[in-house]
Scaffold this motif. Structure first.
Motif, PDB file in Angstrom:
ATOM      1  N   GLY A 183      31.588  56.861  -5.887  1.00  0.00           N
ATOM      2  CA  GLY A 183      32.649  56.572  -5.213  1.00  0.00           C
ATOM      3  C   GLY A 183      32.039  55.512  -5.179  1.00  0.00           C
ATOM      4  N   LEU A 184      30.747  54.154  -5.347  1.00  0.00           N
ATOM      5  CA  LEU A 184      30.615  53.196  -5.889  1.00  0.00           C
ATOM      6  C   LEU A 184      31.302  52.732  -7.135  1.00  0.00           C
ATOM      7  CD1 LEU A 184      27.375  52.533  -4.177  1.00  0.00           C
ATOM      8  CD2 LEU A 184      29.488  52.039  -3.043  1.00  0.00           C
ATOM      9  N   ARG A 210      16.379  54.691  -2.605  1.00  0.00           N
ATOM     10  CA  ARG A 210      16.844  52.646  -1.845  1.00  0.00           C
ATOM     11  C   ARG A 210      18.062  52.852  -4.106  1.00  0.00           C
ATOM     12  NH1 ARG A 210      12.319  49.404  -5.428  1.00  0.00           N
ATOM     13  NH2 ARG A 210      12.917  47.002  -5.485  1.00  0.00           N
ATOM     14  N   LEU A 211      18.864  52.429  -3.193  1.00  0.00           N
ATOM     15  CA  LEU A 211      20.096  52.192  -3.580  1.00  0.00           C
ATOM     16  C   LEU A 211      20.052  50.582  -4.758  1.00  0.00           C
ATOM     17  CD1 LEU A 211      22.420  53.057  -4.298  1.00  0.00           C
ATOM     18  CD2 LEU A 211      24.058  51.605  -3.050  1.00  0.00           C
ATOM     19  N   ALA A 212      20.399  50.596  -6.022  1.00  0.00           N
ATOM     20  CA  ALA A 212      20.467  49.365  -5.927  1.00  0.00           C
ATOM     21  C   ALA A 212      21.775  49.262  -7.068  1.00  0.00           C
ATOM     22  CB  ALA A 212      19.496  49.229  -7.775  1.00  0.00           C
ATOM     23  N   VAL A 213      22.712  47.941  -6.660  1.00  0.00           N
ATOM     24  CA  VAL A 213      24.334  47.868  -7.308  1.00  0.00           C
ATOM     25  C   VAL A 213      24.030  46.846  -8.391  1.00  0.00           C
ATOM     26  CG1 VAL A 213      26.482  48.177  -6.662  1.00  0.00           C
ATOM     27  CG2 VAL A 213      24.974  49.637  -5.065  1.00  0.00           C
ATOM     28  N   ASP A 214      25.060  46.850  -9.083  1.00  0.00           N
ATOM     29  CA  ASP A 214      25.483  45.465  -9.768  1.00  0.00           C
ATOM     30  C   ASP A 214      27.247  46.049 -10.410  1.00  0.00           C
ATOM     31  OD1 ASP A 214      22.820  44.866 -11.294  1.00  0.00           O
ATOM     32  OD2 ASP A 214      22.738  47.095 -11.483  1.00  0.00           O
ATOM     33  N   TRP A 215      27.177  44.193  -9.646  1.00  0.00           N
ATOM     34  CA  TRP A 215      28.384  44.518  -9.589  1.00  0.00           C
ATOM     35  C   TRP A 215      29.029  42.732 -10.487  1.00  0.00           C
ATOM     36  CZ3 TRP A 215      26.746  44.177  -5.624  1.00  0.00           C
ATOM     37  CH2 TRP A 215      26.218  42.921  -4.549  1.00  0.00           C
ATOM     38  N   GLN A 216      30.282  42.525 -11.003  1.00  0.00           N
ATOM     39  CA  GLN A 216      30.767  41.276 -11.239  1.00  0.00           C
ATOM     40  C   GLN A 216      31.335  40.730 -10.229  1.00  0.00           C
ATOM     41  OE1 GLN A 216      30.930  40.290 -14.437  1.00  0.00           O
ATOM     42  NE2 GLN A 216      29.790  41.444 -15.391  1.00  0.00           N
ATOM     43  N   ASN A 258      26.790  49.095 -12.023  1.00  0.00           N
ATOM     44  CA  ASN A 258      26.494  50.171 -12.151  1.00  0.00           C
ATOM     45  C   ASN A 258      25.519  50.183 -10.833  1.00  0.00           C
ATOM     46  OD1 ASN A 258      23.507  51.538 -13.431  1.00  0.00           O
ATOM     47  ND2 ASN A 258      23.096  50.064 -12.488  1.00  0.00           N
ATOM     48  N   ALA A 259      24.974  51.548 -10.447  1.00  0.00           N
ATOM     49  CA  ALA A 259      25.020  53.251  -8.752  1.00  0.00           C
ATOM     50  C   ALA A 259      24.191  53.185  -9.744  1.00  0.00           C
ATOM     51  CB  ALA A 259      25.790  52.645  -7.240  1.00  0.00           C
ATOM     52  N   ARG A 260      22.865  53.043  -9.353  1.00  0.00           N
ATOM     53  CA  ARG A 260      21.502  54.184  -9.351  1.00  0.00           C
ATOM     54  C   ARG A 260      20.429  54.674  -7.855  1.00  0.00           C
ATOM     55  NH1 ARG A 260      19.678  54.872 -14.593  1.00  0.00           N
ATOM     56  NH2 ARG A 260      21.724  54.975 -15.732  1.00  0.00           N
ATOM     57  N   ALA A 292      31.980  44.489   0.173  1.00  0.00           N
ATOM     58  CA  ALA A 292      32.271  46.072  -0.003  1.00  0.00           C
ATOM     59  C   ALA A 292      31.884  46.858  -0.383  1.00  0.00           C
ATOM     60  CB  ALA A 292      33.556  45.790  -0.674  1.00  0.00           C
ATOM     61  N   VAL A 293      30.590  46.835  -0.745  1.00  0.00           N
ATOM     62  CA  VAL A 293      29.935  47.686  -1.587  1.00  0.00           C
ATOM     63  C   VAL A 293      29.180  48.207   0.026  1.00  0.00           C
ATOM     64  CG1 VAL A 293      27.275  48.350  -2.296  1.00  0.00           C
ATOM     65  CG2 VAL A 293      29.039  46.729  -3.870  1.00  0.00           C
ATOM     66  N   VAL A 294      28.612  47.436   0.739  1.00  0.00           N
ATOM     67  CA  VAL A 294      28.734  48.111   2.016  1.00  0.00           C
ATOM     68  C   VAL A 294      28.878  48.775   2.824  1.00  0.00           C
ATOM     69  CG1 VAL A 294      28.125  47.665   4.336  1.00  0.00           C
ATOM     70  CG2 VAL A 294      26.485  46.189   2.165  1.00  0.00           C
ATOM     71  N   ASP A 295      30.649  48.865   2.828  1.00  0.00           N
ATOM     72  CA  ASP A 295      32.320  49.283   3.644  1.00  0.00           C
ATOM     73  C   ASP A 295      32.011  50.625   3.061  1.00  0.00           C
ATOM     74  OD1 ASP A 295      32.251  46.941   5.175  1.00  0.00           O
ATOM     75  OD2 ASP A 295      34.004  46.231   3.959  1.00  0.00           O
ATOM     76  N   LYS A 296      31.985  50.541   1.860  1.00  0.00           N
ATOM     77  CA  LYS A 296      32.383  51.218   0.799  1.00  0.00           C
ATOM     78  C   LYS A 296      31.326  52.756   1.003  1.00  0.00           C
ATOM     79  CE  LYS A 296      34.421  54.238  -2.525  1.00  0.00           C
ATOM     80  NZ  LYS A 296      35.821  54.958  -1.923  1.00  0.00           N
ATOM     81  N   LEU A 297      29.919  52.317   1.201  1.00  0.00           N
ATOM     82  CA  LEU A 297      28.284  53.353   1.641  1.00  0.00           C
ATOM     83  C   LEU A 297      29.790  53.941   3.120  1.00  0.00           C
ATOM     84  CD1 LEU A 297      25.418  51.616   1.037  1.00  0.00           C
ATOM     85  CD2 LEU A 297      26.658  53.734  -0.363  1.00  0.00           C
ATOM     86  N   GLU A 298      29.836  52.951   3.944  1.00  0.00           N
ATOM     87  CA  GLU A 298      29.736  53.022   5.273  1.00  0.00           C
ATOM     88  C   GLU A 298      31.459  54.057   4.854  1.00  0.00           C
ATOM     89  OE1 GLU A 298      30.720  51.133   8.702  1.00  0.00           O
ATOM     90  OE2 GLU A 298      28.794  51.536   9.270  1.00  0.00           O
ATOM     91  N   SER A 299      32.105  54.228   4.458  1.00  0.00           N
ATOM     92  CA  SER A 299      33.420  55.563   4.601  1.00  0.00           C
ATOM     93  C   SER A 299      32.972  56.395   4.080  1.00  0.00           C
ATOM     94  CB  SER A 299      34.462  54.761   3.376  1.00  0.00           C
ATOM     95  OG  SER A 299      34.472  54.565   2.546  1.00  0.00           O
TER      96      SER A 299
END
Length: 766
Positions: A76-77, A94-100, A85-87, A108-115
């Motif tokens: 989803g992420l 524990r979630l690690a996310v990298d983005w541009q 990257n989303a691991r 937006a990452v947190v909102d996507k998790l909620e969705s």
């Protein structure tokens, strides 16, 4: 990020822009309020920048139960624009996310998790531990409630269906049914909450997990029973619903208990990282200040016996630095003006003034931590047996129940009997046996390993131990004992050893401590004076005596070199007396007592053995020769060790890494599975999947043997669970099984799986 100081109990709470002292209750209210208003949080405050320019955030994610959750979050992420990257670590959540940063943002990452149906918090190891403990306590309470309610409802059912069933009047039967309902409704509402909450989150995200069919089965059983109670029917299924929850909660609690044993390395950094530094101010005064207030260019004081708290360059003083926990080098490093020192190393002798190059950020410790994070996230991709089986479970169960309902409805038996059959299918296929298959084995096997001195840190470690074909050892503190010992005791006279030991008692040097232990001396020489970083001198019976380095004792360089040639992995201590030849003591870290036999046992079992060490070449070569290990490498930093592990992985090998130092922590996390001795630094213990006690290496082959037997039992349990479903489901679909019989069959399958797990206790130790 600012922290809140908490009075009376001292709990820290990550609230921003507050510098007040609050009570624990207030902190909890603030935290709960903060969690409820997740959209109002400034998530950018928790974002860090990677060297590549990408943004990085670490989050603690609630509501994760299986590999399907992990896959849904990562996929989803991954669909968000700019996410590279989303691991997700399935064990620590524990979630690690990298983005541009120009494509998306943390909100937006947190909102996507909620969705997707998951709640996120900034990753805080202490807070995560609190959540895990609270979740375990809630599961235990729910289990107790389900057990108590189930026993009482079963007693009522037995009363109705006892030998005098023909004597039971409809009024009495209805009375017992209403009593059962009175017990079942609050029990199901409370004990079923872990499953209902998870199922609702999955449904809101338009997906399925194992808790969806469980919740549907329990809800339908209770609703149908209420309807039949109102209609004065003979059969109700309150007991089925409660028993279902009881056995499922056993599996969920065992699994949660195993998972919460894993603690993030972030909780343990304080073991090596001093939180303060002794700052030398411009006016010459000194004072302890937090590392957060220490900037590059400042001057700090490091006293003898203290751990260095910063990276920097020595401006004044000479000493010896113990780097064994950081680099693996066993010899103390002589340092002086212009030499670099690193945070985490130990100042063994003199007082040092160090010009800071890095303090709270950018130190060697931070580099090791970064490597450790990367390796840990990569290893978290491993999916356990139960999770792989569970990925297929939900769609099959729903399909079977729906087909049974539609088929019987078409056959014309009516919607109520058709629904009863569908409920029976849902209950009889309930994943109780599947849920217990792995945790039950884990609990039994972890108990066996505990008796052998092995403590498991990771819930899926047993499955990874079972597939190992290569064992890689660190040398310093792993193959060798953590404390140095005298290597040439049989080459010196007893009276010389006794005198040296008495002089050594006057020194704080770690090599002197080893010599004092070897001599058994208890009576220090009076009047002894220590020259920091060099040695001790005193007058004994009118004769001047010195104990210390070859230079301090005026020993010729060629004589010292000849002694080191005989003991290349040792450090020299010299006893010099006026009018007598100097006595040279070789101090080294001795091999663990059973190191030779353990390595030979591993090789007999067909395992490939290697040594990777940060120590110098001669020391590693000598140990490898003693152990009969052909493949070894010396002077490796953390990157070098990880590189070798990656090369072995590319060859298709499953590597068990055994290490103890700070420089081993990233390698321990990167390996397929890892172990660490209890004498290791806390960072390494946290990165390892298992910790072993005592001085014996026998725990390594013992863990491999137990894990192999446990893995066999896990597979047997999964086969038993599958066979049970293959036999029971057709009977349920055919209408031969009521929900009560389905619950009894489900319970029987769980008991069989548990009994098979307990067989581990009585198996051969091989």
């Amino acid at each position: 990020m600012p922290r809140v100081r908490v009075a009376e109990g001292r709990r820290t709470c990550p609230l921003r822009n507050r510098e007040n002292t609050i009570t624990i209750a207030q902190a909890d209210r603030f935290r709960d309020h903060d969690a409820m208003n997740v959209h109002s949080r400034d998530w950018s405050a928790f974002v860090t920048k990677a060297p590549s320019g990408a943004s990085h955030i670490e989050l603690a994610v609630e509501g994760i139960h299986c590999a399907a959750c992990m896959a849904r979050i990562e996929k989803g992420l991954g669909r968000l624009p700019g996410v590279e990257n989303a691991r997700l670590n399935l064990t620590t959540h524990r979630l690690a996310v990298d983005w541009q940063p120009d494509a998306t943002n943390a909100g937006a990452v947190v909102d996507k998790l909620e969705s997707l149906g998951f709640k996120a918090h900034p990753f805080d190891p202490g807070e995560m531990r609190g959540r895990d403990d609270a979740a375990s306590r809630h599961l235990l309470r729910a289990l107790a409630v389900a057990g108590f309610g189930g026993m009482n409802i079963m007693l009522l059912s037995v009363s109705v269906w006892s030998g005098n069933v023909t004597d039971i009047t409809p009024e009495t039967r209805d009375f017992f049914h209403w009593l059962s309902a009175l017990i079942a409704l609050p029990v199901v509402a409370y004990a079923g909450r872990p499953f209902f909450v998870s199922a609702w989150a999955a449904l809101k995200a338009r997906s399925l997990n194992m808790d969806v069919p469980i919740s549907i089965g329990v809800t339908l059983a209770v609703a149908m029973s209420m309807l039949q109670t109102i209609q004065h029917a003979e059969d109700v299924y309150f007991d089925s619903a409660v028993m279902l929850l009881f056995f499922l909660l056993i599996g969920r609690y065992l699994d949660q208990n195993m998972r919460r044993r894993t603690r993030s390395f972030a909780e343990n950094l304080a073991a090596l990282r001093a939180e303060t530094a002794r700052l030398i101010r411009p006016d010459g005064s000194t004072g302890d200040v937090p590392l957060s207030q220490v900037e590059p260019g400042m001057l700090v004081l490091v006293a003898a016996g203290e751990r260095v708290s910063v990276d920097g360059v020595i401006e004044e003083g000479t000493s010896e630095i113990d780097q064994s926990l950081v680099t693996g080098e066993t010899r103390l490093a002589d340092v002086g003006l212009g030499d670099r020192v690193h945070a985490g190393t130990l100042n063994a002798a003199g007082v040092l003034k160090v010009r800071v190059t890095a303090a709270a950020k950018g130190t060697l410790l931070d580099e090791v931590t970064r490597l450790l994070e990367t390796a840990s996230q990569a290893k978290s991709r491993y999916i356990r047996l139960a999770d792989r089986a569970a990925a297929l479970y939900a769609p099959l169960v729903h399909t079977a129940a729906a087909l049974a309902f539609i088929g019987w409805l078409i056959a014309g038996i009516g919607w109520q009997p058709s629904l009863v059959i569908a409920i029976s299918v849902l209950i009889i296929t309930c994943p109780c046996a599947l849920g217990l298959a792995i945790p039950a084995v884990q609990v039994v096997a972890s108990g066996i390993l505990f008796n052998k001195g092995v403590l498991l840190n990771s819930g899926d470690a047993l499955e990874r131990f079972a597939t190992v074909d290569t064992v890689v050892f660190d040398k310093t503190g792993t193959l060798t004992l953590p404390d140095a010992a005298l290597a040439n005791a049989d080459e010196v006279r007893a009276e010389d050893l006794e005198l040296a030991g008495r002089l050594a008692l006057a020194s704080r040097h770690p090599l002197a401590a080893a010599l004092a232990r070897a001599s058994g001396a208890r009576d220090p020489v009076t009047g002894a004076r220590e020259a920091a970083g060099s040695g001790v001198k005193a007058t004994v019976d009118g004769v001047e005596c010195r104990l210390g380095s070859p230079k301090f004792c005026d020993v010729a360089e060629d004589a010292a070199a000849a002694a080191l040639a005989l003991h290349p992995d040792a450090s020299l201590i010299v006893l010099a007396r006026a009018g007598a030849a100097p006595v040279l003591f070789a101090v080294r870290q001795a091999l663990r007592p059973d190191a030779v036999s353990v390595v030979a046992d591993l090789k007999r079992r067909g395992l490939h053995v290697e040594i990777l060490s940060g120590d110098h070449q001669a020391a590693v070569a000598m140990v490898a020769d003693e152990l009969g290990v052909a493949d070894y490498a010396a002077r490796l930093d953390p990157r070098g060790k990880i590189a070798r592990l990656e090369a072995l992985k590319a060859e298709g090998r499953k590597v068990l890494m055994v290490g103890d130092g700070l420089n081993d922590a990233p390698a321990l996390a990167a390996a397929h599975v890892s172990m660490s001795p209890v004498s290791a630094v806390h960072l390494s213990q946290a990165a390892a999947d298992a910790v072993f006690l005592g001085e014996s290496l026998a725990a390594v082959p013992a863990a491999l043997r137990t894990a192999h037997r446990a893995h066999v039992a896990m597979r047997q349990n999964l086969v038993l669970a599958a066979a049970y479903n293959c036999i029971a489901v057709p009977f349920a679909i055919a209408g031969f099984v009521t929900p009560l019989l389905a619950a009894l069959a489900m319970s029987a399958s769980s008991i069989i799986v548990t009994a098979n797990s307990l067989r581990l206790r009585f198996g051969k130790a091989d």
